[in-house]
Motif scaffolding. Structure first.
Motif, PDB file in Angstrom:
ATOM      1  N   ASN A 155       0.828  -1.209   0.000  1.00  0.00           N
ATOM      2  CA  ASN A 155       0.000   0.000   0.000  1.00  0.00           C
ATOM      3  C   ASN A 155       0.861   1.257   0.000  1.00  0.00           C
ATOM      4  O   ASN A 155       0.552   2.235  -0.693  1.00  0.00           O
ATOM      5  CB  ASN A 155      -0.956   0.005   1.194  1.00  0.00           C
ATOM      6  N   ALA A 156       1.960   1.245   0.761  1.00  0.00           N
ATOM      7  CA  ALA A 156       2.865   2.401   0.794  1.00  0.00           C
ATOM      8  C   ALA A 156       3.532   2.603  -0.561  1.00  0.00           C
ATOM      9  O   ALA A 156       3.642   3.732  -1.054  1.00  0.00           O
ATOM     10  CB  ALA A 156       3.923   2.216   1.880  1.00  0.00           C
ATOM     11  N   VAL A 157       3.964   1.525  -1.183  1.00  0.00           N
ATOM     12  CA  VAL A 157       4.591   1.610  -2.510  1.00  0.00           C
ATOM     13  C   VAL A 157       3.577   2.116  -3.524  1.00  0.00           C
ATOM     14  O   VAL A 157       3.865   3.019  -4.312  1.00  0.00           O
ATOM     15  CB  VAL A 157       5.158   0.236  -2.943  1.00  0.00           C
ATOM     16  N   SER A 158       2.397   1.559  -3.501  1.00  0.00           N
ATOM     17  CA  SER A 158       1.350   1.965  -4.438  1.00  0.00           C
ATOM     18  C   SER A 158       0.993   3.440  -4.278  1.00  0.00           C
ATOM     19  O   SER A 158       0.861   4.172  -5.267  1.00  0.00           O
ATOM     20  CB  SER A 158       0.109   1.097  -4.224  1.00  0.00           C
ATOM     21  N   ALA A 159       0.855   3.892  -3.042  1.00  0.00           N
ATOM     22  CA  ALA A 159       0.539   5.305  -2.787  1.00  0.00           C
ATOM     23  C   ALA A 159       1.653   6.205  -3.306  1.00  0.00           C
ATOM     24  O   ALA A 159       1.390   7.249  -3.902  1.00  0.00           O
ATOM     25  CB  ALA A 159       0.312   5.539  -1.292  1.00  0.00           C
ATOM     26  N   ASP A 160       2.895   5.804  -3.100  1.00  0.00           N
ATOM     27  CA  ASP A 160       4.030   6.593  -3.570  1.00  0.00           C
ATOM     28  C   ASP A 160       4.047   6.651  -5.095  1.00  0.00           C
ATOM     29  O   ASP A 160       4.273   7.720  -5.681  1.00  0.00           O
ATOM     30  CB  ASP A 160       5.341   6.025  -3.034  1.00  0.00           C
ATOM     31  N   LEU A 161       3.813   5.531  -5.743  1.00  0.00           N
ATOM     32  CA  LEU A 161       3.794   5.500  -7.197  1.00  0.00           C
ATOM     33  C   LEU A 161       2.638   6.338  -7.753  1.00  0.00           C
ATOM     34  O   LEU A 161       2.788   7.026  -8.759  1.00  0.00           O
ATOM     35  CB  LEU A 161       3.709   4.065  -7.707  1.00  0.00           C
TER      36      LEU A 161
END
Length: 80
Positions: free
Chosen positions: A68-74
């Motif tokens: 979720n953190a990676v997706s939000a950053d992307l």
């Protein structure tokens, strides 16, 4: 023999550094306490995110939290 104080020498070539040199934006997320900048493992990354590695003794970070953190950053990157 490896000790906890060992670190990857900054002179060691890394895939992240090669990608960075080629113009790619490089980011890392780690929930593993053995994979942290203190050990030189941030070499070549524009950003290195501790995704719970320093809290390892209190519990492991769930993979969904990291994704979720990676997706939000992307998603933020696409908007900017």
């Amino acid at each position: 023999m490896l000790q906890r104080s060992d670190a990857l020498p900054r002179s060691t070539p890394t895939l992240a550094a090669a990608l960075q040199a080629a113009g790619w934006q490089t980011k890392a997320w780690s929930s593993n306490p053995n994979v942290l900048p203190v050990f030189g493992l941030d070499a070549g990354f524009d950003e290195f995110h501790d995704a719970g590695a320093e809290n390892w003794t209190r519990g492991k970070t769930d993979a969904d939290e990291i994704l979720n953190a990676v997706s939000a950053d992307l998603d933020q990157g696409d908007a900017g």
